[in-house]
Design a protein around this motif. Structure first.
Motif, PDB file in Angstrom:
ATOM      1  N   ASN A 176      -2.566   2.559  -4.347  1.00 60.65           N
ATOM      2  CA  ASN A 176      -3.550   2.067  -5.139  1.00 60.65           C
ATOM      3  C   ASN A 176      -4.744   3.054  -5.298  1.00 60.65           C
ATOM      4  O   ASN A 176      -5.611   2.445  -6.005  1.00 60.65           O
ATOM      5  N   GLY A 226       5.034  -2.334 -14.144  1.00 61.88           N
ATOM      6  CA  GLY A 226       4.577  -3.276 -15.195  1.00 61.88           C
ATOM      7  C   GLY A 226       3.745  -2.728 -16.057  1.00 61.88           C
ATOM      8  O   GLY A 226       3.327  -1.740 -15.966  1.00 61.88           O
ATOM      9  N   GLU A 227       3.465  -3.693 -17.119  1.00 56.58           N
ATOM     10  CA  GLU A 227       2.717  -2.865 -18.262  1.00 56.58           C
ATOM     11  C   GLU A 227       1.293  -2.380 -17.856  1.00 56.58           C
ATOM     12  O   GLU A 227       1.033  -1.219 -18.094  1.00 56.58           O
ATOM     13  N   LYS A 228       0.626  -3.217 -17.238  1.00 57.20           N
ATOM     14  CA  LYS A 228      -0.633  -2.735 -16.358  1.00 57.20           C
ATOM     15  C   LYS A 228      -0.756  -1.593 -15.679  1.00 57.20           C
ATOM     16  O   LYS A 228      -1.617  -0.635 -15.734  1.00 57.20           O
ATOM     17  N   GLU A 229       0.272  -1.841 -14.615  1.00 55.05           N
ATOM     18  CA  GLU A 229       0.328  -0.316 -14.037  1.00 55.05           C
ATOM     19  C   GLU A 229       0.927   0.943 -14.436  1.00 55.05           C
ATOM     20  O   GLU A 229       0.303   1.854 -14.218  1.00 55.05           O
ATOM     21  N   GLN A 230       1.544   0.453 -15.515  1.00 54.17           N
ATOM     22  CA  GLN A 230       2.101   1.687 -16.317  1.00 54.17           C
ATOM     23  C   GLN A 230       1.062   2.411 -17.013  1.00 54.17           C
ATOM     24  O   GLN A 230       0.843   3.686 -17.066  1.00 54.17           O
ATOM     25  N   GLU A 231       0.048   1.562 -17.559  1.00 54.65           N
ATOM     26  CA  GLU A 231      -1.065   1.968 -18.381  1.00 54.65           C
ATOM     27  C   GLU A 231      -2.055   2.936 -17.179  1.00 54.65           C
ATOM     28  O   GLU A 231      -2.485   3.680 -17.500  1.00 54.65           O
ATOM     29  N   ARG A 232      -2.203   2.151 -16.134  1.00 59.46           N
ATOM     30  CA  ARG A 232      -2.956   2.954 -15.164  1.00 59.46           C
ATOM     31  C   ARG A 232      -2.415   4.436 -14.790  1.00 59.46           C
ATOM     32  O   ARG A 232      -3.051   5.338 -14.924  1.00 59.46           O
ATOM     33  N   ASN A 286      -3.005   6.772 -17.386  1.00 58.53           N
ATOM     34  CA  ASN A 286      -4.204   7.405 -17.706  1.00 58.53           C
ATOM     35  C   ASN A 286      -4.762   8.143 -16.552  1.00 58.53           C
ATOM     36  O   ASN A 286      -5.842   8.780 -16.467  1.00 58.53           O
TER      37      ASN A 286
END
Ligand SMILES: Cc1cc2nc3c(=O)[nH]c(=O)nc-3n(C[C@H](O)[C@H](O)[C@H](O)COP(=O)(O)OP(=O)(O)OC[C@H]3O[C@@H](n4cnc5c(N)ncnc54)[C@H](O)[C@@H]3O)c2cc1C
Ligand SMILES: NC(=O)c1ccc[n+]([C@@H]2O[C@H](COP(=O)([O-])OP(=O)(O)OC[C@H]3O[C@@H](n4cnc5c(N)ncnc54)[C@H](OP(=O)(O)O)[C@@H]3O)[C@@H](O)[C@H]2O)c1
Ligand code: FES
Lengths: 497, 165
Positions: A254, A297-303, A306
């Motif tokens: 995290n 998931g999408e959000k984690e992938q984006e994180r 970046n």
């Protein structure tokens, strides 16, 4: 009242507990400055001294005082400040863990307990001298050394032990000169225990998180300038043998602005092994598998996309050489032997395959464990296990000598583990007093004679109220900097308050 | 002298006031002042108390009362229950020393467990399928009469093993 209690012995201890303690408080308040003067009766009380004021020292003292309210306990500590690895080991971003200090402080302020900092046992005073002055001596001086890799290149610039690196960012006076060079992009950490993960997290944490902790100012400045973007955490065995615990792994998973990077092949067959593992190992392995193998998931992938920094576990690798740059001055890389496992589960052994792999890196931190050192030739020491040989905390073949904490068990286990083994040692000691195995019939001078010795040798002990002054200076400096504490970094500065 | 002692006690009450989750490891010397402090607050709030039974490491049952909203760690501290080393991190989910074991039916009624609590529990000695961390359980009326067992420490386990073999 004391005498009464003394002669009736153990059986009426509990009924008299409150009264005796109360009398002691009154006596105590009436003598000496800072409550440090000894009560007039004190010479006939059993006297125990403890060497080291980490969790082991304090938990041993706590249990002793509780079980035998007639005992005087003196704690001798090498540094002017107490609490051992709770202050100098526990990561600055784990302030909750340091709450144990509140309980230790209560123990230190107990009328039966005294703290003497700035006294190095084995140098300023010998264990033999302590044994003369006290009925029992408990050694709980921890593990101040570290295991070394024993590979060529270990002494190059850019190679550090985790012990020194941790000591540096946590303000241990002897490590302040380290000033590690963080100008490289890739760092390799050898070992996959919780200390390795602490170091990785400190190297990769966003500076905004660190600046709200009690990390030292020089470390904060160096980390703010750090070029380290990639941290490889290297273990000699596989994912199922990893030494860290799940809380620390989850923190890595995290950690803001970082992404994990694993080698899928390392996890071959792991999925099938998971179901038979005991719960803690199972949950840890599942979290690793999820992090390494699952499509996020999408959000984690984006994180992850970046993230500017990367951490990764590398398994089945042992260091064989640290390689220098062409000038032979600095670390430029590390040669790792590729291992395979023999056996399975916790007991699996890493054996060489003969293959090697080179990794470029400018920083190597060896985190393969701490190690206890002998401090006095008169004390038995098992150099192969690097512990004081003992049974239930009783030092073998040394009556009146006990040990607790990492010195007793070796350098593993969390504070709760240390607590349990220290209570254990205290129980053994109390048992020996109660049974008469430990002779406490003759009066012993305790700190009175040791103070005299120290004075002659020009050593000025720091008592607990002195530490409280240091503590308040550190807290107010911290407040000014928006941190919980700004630690004093040299012994001289500590002694100046 | 008496004044000094009285002030000292007051100071303890104050300290405790600031840090209500102070670990349950104090000895009776420190607690003399605290007792009166807690019993006073108890009187004020005694209307809707919940009864909790603890089984200590010696197998003794200790019955106490707590207020809804208190954690089981709060109760151990408020009631001065003498469980060695219990609550070392003062309820901040960083130690697992507040480990308690429940019967299955009670366990089911304790509410959800977070991953973070499970992570810490994984480090607890004598972990069972119905283990929880006392600092994470909030007392509700429906828990009236529940039993919570304090597990043996390593040393206890080893000693009892030695004894039986
Ligand atoms: C980097 C690191 C991080 C950790 N983080 C956590 C964590 O987050 N949570 C957790 O539960 N556990 C953590 N641990 C484990 C925990 O710190 C240990 O379990 C515990 O500190 C061991 O206690 P000890 O008293 O045996 O040793 P120490 O804490 O090392 O105490 C030994 C004391 O003895 C003193 N001493 C040494 N030599 C002498 C001498 N000659 N004379 C007098 N005094 C002397 C030392 O100065 C020191 O104060 C961590 C350990 C490390 C290394
Ligand atoms: N947050 C926390 O709770 C926290 C934080 C820090 C420390 N601690 C505790 O403090 C204790 C000490 O931590 P630690 O990380 O120093 O020790 P550790 O957990 O024992 O880990 C040591 C690591 O070094 C490896 N290693 C040992 N000898 C090696 C060798 N010769 N060559 C290659 N690798 C080697 C081990 O691998 P093998 O398994 O193959 O031996 C292991 O990965 C632990 O119990 C830890 O849990 C807790
Ligand atoms: S008190 Fe530390 S986890 Fe509950």
């Amino acid at each position: 009242m004391w005498k009464l209690y003394f002669f009736y012995g153990k059986n009426i201890k509990h009924t008299l507990l409150f009264q005796t303690s109360f009398v002691h408080v009154l006596i105590h308040d009436s003598v000496g400055m800072n409550g440090r003067g000894k009560a007039p009766f004190s010479s006939c009380r059993p006297k125990v001294c403890i060497v080291g004021s980490g969790p082991a020292g304090f938990y041993t003292a706590q249990h002793l005082i509780k079980a035998r309210p007639d005992v005087d306990v003196d704690i001798y500590e090498r540094l002017p400040v107490p609490f051992g690895l709770v202050r100098f080991g526990v990561a600055p971003d784990h302030p909750e863990v340091k709450n144990v200090i509140n309980t230790f402080t209560q123990t230190a302020k107990h009328t039966c307990c005294s703290f003497y900092g700035n006294v190095t046992v084995g140098k300023d005073v010998s264990v033999g001298e302590l044994q003369q002055a006290y009925h029992a001596v408990v050694l709980s001086y921890g593990a101040e050394g570290n295991r070394s890799m024993g590979v060529p290149g270990e002494d190059l610039a850019g190679v550090y032990s985790a012990k020194d690196f941790v000591g540096w960012y946590n303000g241990l006076p002897s490590c302040q000169e380290l000033s590690p060079d963080l100008s490289c992009e890739t760092a390799v950490i050898l070992g996959q225990g919780n200390v390795a993960l602490d170091v990785a997290r400190i190297l990769l944490s966003p500076i905004d998180i660190l600046k709200k902790t009690d990390i030292t100012q020089p470390a904060l400045e160096a980390l703010a300038e750090s070029h380290v973007r990639r941290v490889l955490i290297v273990g000699r065995r596989g994912p199922v043998q990893i030494a860290c615990t799940i809380k620390e792994l989850r923190e890595m998973v995290n950690l803001p602005d970082t992404r994990p990077e694993m080698v899928a092949a390392d996890f071959e067959g792991v999925k099938d092994a998971v179901k038979d593992l005991p719960r803690p190992r199972k949950r840890l392995t599942e979290l690793m598998l999820k992090t390494a193998m699952e499509i996020p998931g999408e959000k984690e992938q984006e994180r992850r996309n970046n993230a500017s920094r990367v951490w990764s576990f590398r398994f089945f690798r042992s260091p064989i050489e640290i390689m220098a740059d062409p000038d032979n001055k600095r670390t430029a890389g590390i040669r790792l032997a590729v291992n395979k496992l023999e056996g399975s589960g916790d007991g699996a052994r890493a054996v060489l395959t003969g293959e090697v792999e080179d990794v470029s890196c400018g920083l190597v931190i060896s985190s393969i464990g701490y190690k206890s050192l002998p401090i006095d030739p008169s004390v038995p020491f098992d150099s192969s296990k690097a512990i004081v040989p003992n049974s239930m905390g009783r030092v073998q073949q040394a009556a009146g000598l006990y040990c607790s904490g990492w010195l007793k068990t070796g350098p593993t286990g969390v504070i709760a583990t240390t607590m349990n083994n220290s209570f254990d040692t205290a129980r053994s000691l109390v048992e020996d007093m109660d049974s008469g195995t430990l002779d406490i019939s003759a009066a012993k001078p305790g700190s009175q004679s040791i103070s005299g010795l120290l004075e002659k040798r020009g050593v000025k002990p720091v008592i607990f109220s002195d530490w409280e002054k240091i503590d308040s200076v550190e807290m107010s400096r911290g407040e000014a900097a928006g941190k919980p504490r700004e630690k004093l970094l040299t012994v001289e500065e500590m002694l100046g308050h | 002298m008496a004044l000094v002692a009285a002030l000292r006690r007051l100071a303890h009450v104050k300290l405790r006031d600031y840090s209500p989750r102070m670990a349950a490891v104090t000895s009776s010397v420190w607690l003399t002042g605290q007792r009166s402090f807690t019993s006073r607050t108890q009187c004020l709030r005694s209307d809707n108390k919940v009864t909790v039974n603890f089984i200590n490491r010696d197998g003794e049952k200790i019955t106490v009362k707590g207020s809804p909203g208190d954690s089981l760690l709060d109760i151990v501290i408020n009631e001065d229950l003498d469980f060695d080393g219990f609550g070392a991190c003062e309820g901040t989910l960083a130690c697992s020393t507040c480990h308690l074991i429940f019967d299955e039916d009670v366990y089911k009624n304790l509410g959800p467990v977070t991953d973070e609590e499970m992570d810490m529990l994984d480090l607890a000695y004598g972990l069972t399928d119905t283990s929880r961390l006392g600092c994470q359980i909030c007392l509700t009326k429906s828990m009236e009469g529940m039993v919570a067992r304090v597990p043996e420490s390593v040393a206890d386990i080893r000693q009892s093993k030695d004894g039986s073999s």
